[in-house]
Design an enzyme around this catalytic site. Sequence first.
Site, PDB file in Angstrom:
ATOM      1  N   GLY A 151       0.726  -0.966  -0.026  1.00 25.12           N
ATOM      2  CA  GLY A 151       0.157  -0.014  -0.367  1.00 25.12           C
ATOM      3  C   GLY A 151       0.872   1.239  -0.069  1.00 25.12           C
ATOM      4  NE  ARG A 152       3.917   3.719  -3.215  1.00 23.80           N
ATOM      5  CZ  ARG A 152       5.115   4.550  -3.111  1.00 23.80           C
ATOM      6  NH1 ARG A 152       5.995   5.334  -2.405  1.00 23.80           N
ATOM      7  NH2 ARG A 152       6.103   3.158  -3.215  1.00 23.80           N
ATOM      8  CD  GLN A 187      -1.956  13.879   2.336  1.00 24.94           C
ATOM      9  OE1 GLN A 187      -2.820  13.547   2.161  1.00 24.94           O
ATOM     10  NE2 GLN A 187      -1.591  15.384   2.499  1.00 24.94           N
ATOM     11  CE1 TYR A 188       1.236  14.004   5.059  1.00 22.19           C
ATOM     12  CE2 TYR A 188      -0.799  12.647   5.276  1.00 22.19           C
ATOM     13  CZ  TYR A 188       0.139  14.588   5.308  1.00 22.19           C
ATOM     14  OH  TYR A 188      -0.532  15.718   4.883  1.00 22.19           O
ATOM     15  CB  VAL A 206       5.236   2.770   1.176  1.00 20.79           C
ATOM     16  CG1 VAL A 206       5.757   1.873   0.704  1.00 20.79           C
ATOM     17  CG2 VAL A 206       6.223   4.409   0.544  1.00 20.79           C
ATOM     18  CE  LYS A 252       1.554   6.004   7.529  1.00 21.92           C
ATOM     19  NZ  LYS A 252       0.570   6.343   8.037  1.00 21.92           N
ATOM     20  CG  ASP A 281      -8.547  10.966   6.628  1.00 24.18           C
ATOM     21  OD1 ASP A 281      -9.400  11.100   5.977  1.00 24.18           O
ATOM     22  OD2 ASP A 281      -7.676  10.658   6.293  1.00 24.18           O
TER      23      ASP A 281
END
Length: 937
Positions: free
Chosen positions: A659-660, A662-663, A665, A681, A777
């Site tokens: 997964g990737r 905004q802040y 990988v 992460k 969020d």
Amino acid sequence: MTSSLASELHKFCGHSQRLQEILEETKKCFGDINNSGQYNGTQIVMAELLKEEETEVLSLIEKPQTIVVLGQTPYAKSRLINELFSMQILPPLDNNIQYRMVKFKHGETQTVSLALPDDYDLVDNLEAYNGPWKTIPRQDLELYESRKDDIAKDSAVLEVSLNHPLLRFGTTLLMSSSKHETAEECLKGCVQDVTPVIIYGFVTEQLTDKDIGELSDLAKVTNFQPVCFVRVPPPGSKTADIDPPDGAPDSPARPIHILNCNDDTNFISDSSPSPSPSQTSRKLLDGRPGTASEQLVYLGYIHKSNSTNSLTTVTRKNLNQDYYEVESEYIEQFQAFVKKFATFTKHVLKSYLVNAATVLNNSHNRCLNMFILSAFDMARDILITPKKIEFAREKEEDLYKSLLQISVSKLEDIKSLISGTISSMRDELLSQAAEYDFIGVDIDDDGKIQTAKGLKICTGQIQELVLGRLNHNIAGKLISSVNLLRDSYTGTLTRCLESLETNENNSPEEAKTTDALKQTLNAAYQVEITVRSSSSLIKVLLERMKQLVRSMPWNAPPKIDEEWKMKVASEMLNSLSEARLAKSIAGQIKDRLHKSHEAFGAALKQLDQRHSGRLDKIEEQRIKLRKVHAPKVSKLALESTSLRDHVLFGMPQMGREIGRGQYGVVYACEKWAGRHPCAIKSVVPPDEKHWNDLALEFFYNKNIPDHERIVALRGSVIDYLYGGGTSPAVLLIMDRLQKDLYTAIQLGLDWNSRLQVTIDVVEGVRFLHGQGLVHRDVKLKNVLLDEKNRGKITDLGFCKPEAMMSGSIVGTPIHMAPELFSGHYDNSVDVYAFGILFWYVCSGHVRLPSNFEQCANKDQLWQSVKKGLRPEKLPTFDDECWLLMKACWENEPMRRPFLGDVEESLKGIFERFKKRPPSNIKNKESRKIDKNSQRNK
């Protein structure tokens, strides 16, 4: 094997240096917070590193790591040291000769010297000075019969410098002295002022009383530090192996030790169950076991494994227990000594580091928790204080008007009260007047006064007597008649004013609102009416009496007797006008009320001004706390806990990218800290602000209790070598799940499963709100699904307590509530975001709503949302679902439903659809999405 031991010592040195850096940054940070957290002599914000915490961390940093070699005999100790160095640095030592303490340290050249305990070198002609040597000369090690002039020499330590891998990085190796008469002092000299890793070598099959006494002293001196016990081959043996003794007999139960953890819970470390009886048990001597291993069990150093007959060490290490403990090790096979000792050393040094890092991290967490509570208190103070002042102003105004009304409406009551008082007191007053003795008046033998002045004085004293008694009784009855009002009406107002004044340091000359309020009450109750001539009531009565005296028809001086006194008093009472007195009293009440009301207003205005300055300072401190202090301390907390996790569990191995965002990988990880599979992460903060934001995210996330609807954060490690050390990477380790809700909808997750996930999301968000946190969020990609398609909330990057939110505009544009753009919002923004998420769930696809597709850019989208633009209703929507999502994205936050009500509605919808037979026909939108997904594959 020596290289493995040297590697552990090297790693310890690096971690210790990192710990020192964190400690220094902590002290500097806390100092800055305390210096900037003062206002008007009061400490608003304070950060404290306890002296005990600093001492414990410094004891690890400043004291060198030292391998302390103890033993049953000098031979056993020398054999262990030679094995550690893989060279015969010490000669075989005679057990019948006493030897001095030997300290090995790193040096580029091989040297020997004598040093006193106070670090002074002792000049002496050592045998090693006479020529090259590989083995330390025996003469330099031996202690001789002490003469008075040899005492200093006998107490000296033989310091040996070697260029050996074990001694690099500041490690020293210490062999204890064999001077028998100072065993306890010798042990203290070995383990004090060092970070010890202790070895104890023994040769015989059974420990002597002296050995047992020494080990008991060692436990007392070191506070039960773990010890590595090694069975050393006897002198002259051809093999380093020693066959284990026959089965050991039953041993007494190992003593129970209480392990103190930072959560104030006492964990009891008990030994494994008593070993089964040995087939060849030996007899116990004096109640003690027979073999050395059994004696060590008896002393509480080691215990028997429940699963095997071998003696073993138990290390306690897990993510849920803060402190790390190591038990003593027993090594029976001498050929495995160095390898096993390297493992033992690893665990001992790890325990030192973990416990020191935990102590430091506890201080960081305590400070951050205090910040959160302080932020809540500050926010409450800023909100409540103006309301208190306004409440006091309104209530005093009501009180003032009410008392004015009472002064008018009670005029007849006051008149009746005066008339009744005069009537009831007439006989008493006349009697007191008749018995009155005049003061300062000349009266002749016939009882006559020859001067007008004397007559005036006598008359005045009678008036003073009568009016004083009358005034006292009238005032008392006025007070008692309305005393109930004082308690029932003004209690809340008084407490409110006192709470406001408690926050202020009023100087003596400054007016207080509580004093002004008392003046208002006193004016209303006439408590100021006294017998003083300055009283308005007395002035009225005196003037009346003057007129009475002037009208009296006497030509000759009167005789001052009881009859005259009673007549003067009676005439004065008869001349009093109850109506005029009542009117006078009411007028006085009005005047005093007006003055006290003005005084109260002036005092309240001063109080308001002082609080305005104080609240401005508090708001400034609150902003600084949220934006400066808390981020800095949270970064230190992240570093200290990451160091702890790194020491405990090592660097996680990252696998494929899964997964990737905004802040960062997200990578797969097969196993870390005994958990598998995991997700890592990886975030590389580009600057200080991102570092601090990430640290706060970690702190809030890490301290959330486990909940089945929240993806748990298991730990963190900082890779300081990433990018060549210029841009360290923070690795956040969490549980790995199957997929996110975004992907699940793309893959055609069925309607009932999607409904269940929305219920799970609401449960998770409600839990966060219950912890005082706002997610900020909530969206499809931040909901992960497990193998049973149950939802869990993840990515708490924007999650914060309400009091710590700075009004930043954060989140995903389409899910952001309108009030987010104003900077003033609360947890209802999560309700709005859920409404948008529910639209996607009901639509069955992940495309942008058509209403939002018309917006050319993000700014235009935000402007449209603020004006009321929302996603459109699709033909496939259930009516109850549509009404629920509409309620969630109401423009006014107060009109949005509570999440508890949302959850109940969702459960009702879910139960309704569960009762329907499954449909094999998909809606048009779902079929289109499925086709696109297959084409992409």
